[in-house]
Design an enzyme around this catalytic site. Structure first.
Site, PDB file in Angstrom:
ATOM      1  CB  THR A  14      -0.824   0.198   1.087  1.00  0.00           C
ATOM      2  OG1 THR A  14      -1.637   1.320   1.141  1.00  0.00           O
ATOM      3  CG2 THR A  14      -0.195   0.041   2.434  1.00  0.00           C
ATOM      4  CG  ASN A  16      -4.121   5.067   2.708  1.00  0.00           C
ATOM      5  OD1 ASN A  16      -3.740   5.315   3.783  1.00  0.00           O
ATOM      6  ND2 ASN A  16      -5.156   4.786   2.301  1.00  0.00           N
ATOM      7  CG  ASP A  75      -8.427  -3.219  -3.516  1.00  0.00           C
ATOM      8  OD1 ASP A  75      -7.922  -2.472  -3.592  1.00  0.00           O
ATOM      9  OD2 ASP A  75      -9.915  -3.116  -3.988  1.00  0.00           O
ATOM     10  CB  SER A  76     -10.690  -1.476   2.053  1.00  0.00           C
ATOM     11  OG  SER A  76      -9.523  -0.418   2.193  1.00  0.00           O
ATOM     12  NE  ARG A 187      -7.283  -1.189   6.261  1.00  0.00           N
ATOM     13  CZ  ARG A 187      -8.202  -0.070   6.094  1.00  0.00           C
ATOM     14  NH1 ARG A 187      -8.661   0.760   7.299  1.00  0.00           N
ATOM     15  NH2 ARG A 187      -8.670   0.158   4.779  1.00  0.00           N
TER      16      ARG A 187
HETATM   17  P1  ITT Z   1      -3.450   1.634  -1.807  1.00  0.00           P
HETATM   18  O1  ITT Z   1      -4.144   1.249  -3.194  1.00  0.00           O
HETATM   19  O2  ITT Z   1      -2.119   2.215  -2.013  1.00  0.00           O
HETATM   20  O3  ITT Z   1      -3.511   0.528  -0.588  1.00  0.00           O
HETATM   21  P2  ITT Z   1      -5.968   3.303  -1.653  1.00  0.00           P
HETATM   22  O4  ITT Z   1      -6.445   4.104  -0.458  1.00  0.00           O
HETATM   23  O5  ITT Z   1      -6.049   3.680  -2.708  1.00  0.00           O
HETATM   24  O6  ITT Z   1      -4.317   2.646  -0.928  1.00  0.00           O
HETATM   25  P3  ITT Z   1      -7.854   1.197  -1.902  1.00  0.00           P
HETATM   26  O7  ITT Z   1      -7.523   1.102  -3.361  1.00  0.00           O
HETATM   27  O8  ITT Z   1      -8.093  -0.179  -0.941  1.00  0.00           O
HETATM   28  O9  ITT Z   1      -6.609   1.974  -1.023  1.00  0.00           O
HETATM   29  O10 ITT Z   1      -9.153   2.165  -1.766  1.00  0.00           O
HETATM   30  C1  ITT Z   1      -9.589   2.206  -0.491  1.00  0.00           C
HETATM   31  C2  ITT Z   1     -10.384   3.719  -0.520  1.00  0.00           C
HETATM   32  O11 ITT Z   1     -11.728   3.282   0.163  1.00  0.00           O
HETATM   33  C3  ITT Z   1      -9.790   4.565   0.312  1.00  0.00           C
HETATM   34  O12 ITT Z   1      -8.944   5.428  -0.420  1.00  0.00           O
HETATM   35  C4  ITT Z   1     -10.786   5.230   1.233  1.00  0.00           C
HETATM   36  O13 ITT Z   1     -11.345   6.124   0.358  1.00  0.00           O
HETATM   37  C5  ITT Z   1     -11.630   4.120   1.106  1.00  0.00           C
HETATM   38  N1  ITT Z   1     -11.509   3.358   2.485  1.00  0.00           N
HETATM   39  C6  ITT Z   1     -10.944   2.284   2.738  1.00  0.00           C
HETATM   40  N2  ITT Z   1     -11.042   1.978   4.103  1.00  0.00           N
HETATM   41  C7  ITT Z   1     -11.491   3.024   4.744  1.00  0.00           C
HETATM   42  C8  ITT Z   1     -11.527   3.230   6.069  1.00  0.00           C
HETATM   43  O14 ITT Z   1     -11.101   2.554   7.086  1.00  0.00           O
HETATM   44  N3  ITT Z   1     -12.100   4.541   6.340  1.00  0.00           N
HETATM   45  C9  ITT Z   1     -12.514   5.336   5.446  1.00  0.00           C
HETATM   46  N4  ITT Z   1     -12.303   4.995   4.165  1.00  0.00           N
HETATM   47  C10 ITT Z   1     -11.663   3.966   3.759  1.00  0.00           C
END
Ligand code: ITT
Length: 198
Positions: A14, A16, A75-76, A187
């Site tokens: 990730t 993030n 992936d979330s 998560r």
């Molecule tokens: P990586 O791909 O680098 O892991 P990302 O933020 O793009 O980072 P994802 O592709 O899994 O991650 O997208 C997940 C999005 O869903 C994330 O950017 C948030 O907008 C939302 N999200 C996921 N988990 C969350 C949480 O715990 N609280 C709030 N929003 C969340």
């Protein structure tokens, strides 16, 4: 499959930082959590998958060329009932700019303008794909039900947290202590299932 991993280093695929912090705090000190940038500076990937699993595999594959040990991908996303499950797999770019949480929240609230509270149901979903040093994989999942608020509240967490109130709570996820969020979040649930597997 019996999961084997000789090392306590775990690379999370990730970019993030908030996810990394949450995962480190859920797994505790037994694990040293590293991010994609720690093993492959500048690495990025295109999340072109049509499912959470496909996108998690894209992240693992991107990192595998740079790291031979244990890799975990999260992936979330947020799935909103009134939007037929959107934004779902495109949650991070819903507002038009990848990773721009303010734009994502603004678009979501605009899409739901006028929708009454009883129809604002939603859930966060998290898929964790773990790959050990032999390339063996295992999937863990977590889901957190709730509803979308009319306006943002709180400054904790990240992403859609300010507009998501979990079932049983009158506050948003961004108003919760980090440990409280991790106890009920998508998560947190997926990572606890991962923890139990070791
Ligand atoms: P990586 O791909 O680098 O892991 P990302 O933020 O793009 O980072 P994802 O592709 O899994 O991650 O997208 C997940 C999005 O869903 C994330 O950017 C948030 O907008 C939302 N999200 C996921 N988990 C969350 C949480 O715990 N609280 C709030 N929003 C969340």
């Amino acid at each position: 499959m019996a999961i084997e991993c000789q090392r306590r280093d775990l690379v999370v695929a990730t970019n993030n930082q908030h996810k990394l912090q949450e995962i480190q705090s859920i797994l505790g000190p037994r694990w040293r959590i590293l991010g994609a940038q720690d093993v492959a500076s500048g690495l990025s990937w295109d999340e072109t998958g049509t499912s959470f699993l496909e996108n998690a595999r894209i992240k693992i594959t991107a990192l595998r060329g740079h790291f031979k040990g244990c890799i975990l991908a999260d992936d979330s996303g947020l799935c909103v009932d009134a939007l037929q499950g959107a934004p779902g797999v495109v949650s991070s770019s819903y507002g038009g700019v990848e990773g721009d949480h303010s734009r994502n929240v603004a678009r979501l609230l605009a899409d739901l303008r006028g929708v009454p509270e009883s129809l604002r149901g939603a859930h966060f979903y998290c898929l964790i794909l773990f790959s050990n040093e032999k390339g063996e994989e295992k999937v863990f999942e977590g889901k957190c039900n709730g509803r979308i608020l009319e306006s943002p509240r709180g400054h904790g967490g990240f992403g859609y947290d300010p507009v998501f109130a979990p079932d049983g709570y009158s506050i948003s996820m961004a108003e919760m202590a980090a440990s409280d969020k991790n106890a009920i979040s998508h998560r947190g649930l997926a990572m606890n299932a991962f923890k139990e597997a070791f």
